[in-house]
Design a protein around this motif. Sequence first.
Motif, PDB file in Angstrom:
ATOM      1  N   GLY A 155      19.087  66.411 -45.255  1.00 31.45           N
ATOM      2  CA  GLY A 155      18.388  67.532 -45.874  1.00 31.45           C
ATOM      3  C   GLY A 155      17.426  68.197 -44.910  1.00 31.45           C
ATOM      4  O   GLY A 155      17.454  69.426 -44.725  1.00 31.45           O
ATOM      5  N   PHE A 159      18.136  71.722 -43.078  1.00 32.19           N
ATOM      6  CA  PHE A 159      17.259  72.856 -43.380  1.00 32.19           C
ATOM      7  C   PHE A 159      16.722  73.472 -42.098  1.00 32.19           C
ATOM      8  O   PHE A 159      16.789  74.687 -41.891  1.00 32.19           O
ATOM      9  N   ASP A 175       9.153  78.664 -46.810  1.00 29.80           N
ATOM     10  CA  ASP A 175       8.312  77.496 -47.047  1.00 29.80           C
ATOM     11  C   ASP A 175       8.514  76.956 -48.467  1.00 29.80           C
ATOM     12  O   ASP A 175       8.578  75.747 -48.683  1.00 29.80           O
ATOM     13  N   GLN A 176       8.610  77.870 -49.392  1.00 29.54           N
ATOM     14  CA  GLN A 176       8.805  77.411 -50.771  1.00 29.54           C
ATOM     15  C   GLN A 176      10.154  76.716 -50.915  1.00 29.54           C
ATOM     16  O   GLN A 176      10.261  75.685 -51.579  1.00 29.54           O
ATOM     17  N   SER A 177      11.165  77.274 -50.268  1.00 27.99           N
ATOM     18  CA  SER A 177      12.482  76.636 -50.361  1.00 27.99           C
ATOM     19  C   SER A 177      12.432  75.222 -49.792  1.00 27.99           C
ATOM     20  O   SER A 177      13.074  74.305 -50.318  1.00 27.99           O
ATOM     21  N   PHE A 178      11.660  75.079 -48.725  1.00 25.74           N
ATOM     22  CA  PHE A 178      11.550  73.745 -48.133  1.00 25.74           C
ATOM     23  C   PHE A 178      10.847  72.804 -49.113  1.00 25.74           C
ATOM     24  O   PHE A 178      11.241  71.649 -49.275  1.00 25.74           O
ATOM     25  N   ALA A 179       9.832  73.324 -49.784  1.00 25.12           N
ATOM     26  CA  ALA A 179       9.124  72.504 -50.770  1.00 25.12           C
ATOM     27  C   ALA A 179      10.078  72.073 -51.886  1.00 25.12           C
ATOM     28  O   ALA A 179      10.038  70.927 -52.359  1.00 25.12           O
ATOM     29  N   VAL A 180      10.943  72.981 -52.276  1.00 26.78           N
ATOM     30  CA  VAL A 180      11.910  72.642 -53.326  1.00 26.78           C
ATOM     31  C   VAL A 180      12.857  71.551 -52.843  1.00 26.78           C
ATOM     32  O   VAL A 180      13.154  70.586 -53.563  1.00 26.78           O
ATOM     33  N   LEU A 181      13.317  71.696 -51.614  1.00 27.77           N
ATOM     34  CA  LEU A 181      14.186  70.657 -51.048  1.00 27.77           C
ATOM     35  C   LEU A 181      13.476  69.312 -51.064  1.00 27.77           C
ATOM     36  O   LEU A 181      14.058  68.282 -51.430  1.00 27.77           O
ATOM     37  N   LEU A 182      12.210  69.332 -50.670  1.00 30.01           N
ATOM     38  CA  LEU A 182      11.462  68.078 -50.649  1.00 30.01           C
ATOM     39  C   LEU A 182      11.344  67.500 -52.055  1.00 30.01           C
ATOM     40  O   LEU A 182      11.441  66.280 -52.237  1.00 30.01           O
ATOM     41  N   ASP A 183      11.140  68.365 -53.029  1.00 25.39           N
ATOM     42  CA  ASP A 183      11.100  67.870 -54.411  1.00 25.39           C
ATOM     43  C   ASP A 183      12.394  67.150 -54.753  1.00 25.39           C
ATOM     44  O   ASP A 183      12.396  66.069 -55.348  1.00 25.39           O
ATOM     45  N   MET A 184      13.483  67.765 -54.355  1.00 24.37           N
ATOM     46  CA  MET A 184      14.784  67.151 -54.663  1.00 24.37           C
ATOM     47  C   MET A 184      14.918  65.807 -53.978  1.00 24.37           C
ATOM     48  O   MET A 184      15.398  64.836 -54.575  1.00 24.37           O
TER      49      MET A 184
ATOM     50  N   ASP B 147      16.326  79.113 -53.545  1.00 27.19           N
ATOM     51  CA  ASP B 147      15.860  77.786 -53.147  1.00 27.19           C
ATOM     52  C   ASP B 147      16.973  76.763 -53.306  1.00 27.19           C
ATOM     53  O   ASP B 147      17.174  75.897 -52.449  1.00 27.19           O
ATOM     54  N   ALA B 151      18.809  74.559 -50.399  1.00 29.40           N
ATOM     55  CA  ALA B 151      18.784  73.098 -50.418  1.00 29.40           C
ATOM     56  C   ALA B 151      20.199  72.536 -50.308  1.00 29.40           C
ATOM     57  O   ALA B 151      20.457  71.590 -49.548  1.00 29.40           O
ATOM     58  N   ALA B 154      21.523  73.138 -46.831  1.00 29.45           N
ATOM     59  CA  ALA B 154      20.840  72.244 -45.888  1.00 29.45           C
ATOM     60  C   ALA B 154      21.403  70.833 -45.994  1.00 29.45           C
ATOM     61  O   ALA B 154      21.740  70.210 -44.979  1.00 29.45           O
ATOM     62  N   GLY B 155      21.517  70.326 -47.198  1.00 28.77           N
ATOM     63  CA  GLY B 155      21.978  68.963 -47.386  1.00 28.77           C
ATOM     64  C   GLY B 155      23.385  68.754 -46.857  1.00 28.77           C
ATOM     65  O   GLY B 155      23.643  67.842 -46.068  1.00 28.77           O
ATOM     66  N   VAL B 200       6.935  73.736 -58.482  1.00 34.15           N
ATOM     67  CA  VAL B 200       6.734  73.534 -57.053  1.00 34.15           C
ATOM     68  C   VAL B 200       5.257  73.721 -56.721  1.00 34.15           C
ATOM     69  O   VAL B 200       4.686  74.755 -57.005  1.00 34.15           O
ATOM     70  N   ARG B 201       4.669  72.703 -56.140  1.00 31.22           N
ATOM     71  CA  ARG B 201       3.236  72.811 -55.788  1.00 31.22           C
ATOM     72  C   ARG B 201       3.091  73.780 -54.607  1.00 31.22           C
ATOM     73  O   ARG B 201       4.027  73.982 -53.834  1.00 31.22           O
TER      74      ARG B 201
END
Lengths: 208, 208
Positions: A155, A159, A175-184, B147, B151, B154-155, B200-201
């Motif tokens: 991931g 990314f 940046d937000q998309s990356f945050a979403v990926l991290l959430d996943m 997003d 993701a 990316a994955g 998303v934070r």
Amino acid sequence: MPRAGLSPDAVVRLAVEVVDAGGPTGFADLTLAKVAAKAGVAAPSLYKHVGSLADLRREVTLIAVRDLTAAASSATVGRAGADALRALAGAWRDYAHAHPGRYAATQIGADPDNPADARLREVGTESVQVVVAVLRGFGLPDDRVIDAVRAVRAGVHGFVTLELGGGYRMREDVDQSFAVLLDMLVAGVTALSTPGSAPVRDTTGSHR
Amino acid sequence: MPRAGLSPDAVVRLAVEVVDAGGPTGFADLTLAKVAAKAGVAAPSLYKHVGSLADLRREVTLIAVRDLTAAASSATVGRAGADALRALAGAWRDYAHAHPGRYAATQIGADPDNPADARLREVGTESVQVVVAVLRGFGLPDDRVIDAVRAVRAGVHGFVTLELGGGYRMREDVDQSFAVLLDMLVAGVTALSTPGSAPVRDTTGSHR
DNA sequence: GCCGTTTGGCTAATGCGCGTAGCTTTTTGG
DNA sequence: CCAAAAAGCTACGCGCATTAGCCAAACGGC
């Protein structure tokens, strides 16, 4: 004929500078001629310090991988669980942004059969161990750690690669998309560590 | 002096063969000399059909992207939701395994400012549209589609890249790891589409 | 069928990058 | 102070991309 005061290390350092100066393609565009020019020396002189272009590239890769590992590692000190994972991934991406050429250098694979690649295999393993350490904090079953590590690496690396390669064309907030990926990833790893959640089905159809 | 009966298309076809024959590094190792040899022609003769090596590479990339898009697209017909996403990802990975050189060709980024890359941008967009279409089936809010697409790309791309690059050194079942990644992506996209789950934070600390 | 033009080959030659060989000068250390 | 090692250099060969200019093959109109 004054001497330039080179050394193997100095040459590698210059090579890293060339890579850094070349943007995302800096590693691909690394050339002995450029290093020699930067050193103020004729190209063949470099062979007194370096075996070949391939050797020099390997050294650059070593530095890049070690650097990246250090950045990732130091970002996770004092953190655990999801917090650590987010910090790790963020540091990884930050490193790639700050040194795109070096990050690209990172991607060359070590040949398992080539003794010259031994150190490369070593530092690669160390790098993966940082991810392993972070994921251990999730209390994963032992036989799932590998799957989790691979998913996280895939991931984050995917990314970053797409991002640097210009693959995210839309102006939308990356940046937000990356945050979403991290959430996943956080959710996914967490789920992996809580038994009772959906087991992995036997691979269906298209992936043998 | 008999003619070889070449044509722009024929040259590109031969180039694709060269790429295919070269394994994962086939695209990087693509050379006019090899294509000329395969055509039974002197290297400069190729310039009657292609503008430059760069042009030829671009054509190969076009074919590769279109091919990959077709494979991904046809794998999803008659499927929806998680089923479609798994099929898409599986087809993506299968394509990369079957044609590693072409898959590598796929990764070159289109220069937004270069008019010569216009068709490349086009087919790239088409390719992404396949992913968009599949994810639409999850009923995502409009502002989350990007997003999710990022993701997933990316994955899958990251996984395949690491796999082909020899990044997964452990002998452990790679297919299973891929299945786990897909579980995470399916779950993640599903969660994104159900409002009320964790928002998303605002990006914390390390990623600006 | 014949001729001129277009087309698709060719050879020759340039430039650039890697890498080798062999020479010369500097440095070093005994 | 001198010899040997180290660190430069120039000259060269190789492979590849690319340009220029030549020549034969194919084709189109008559």
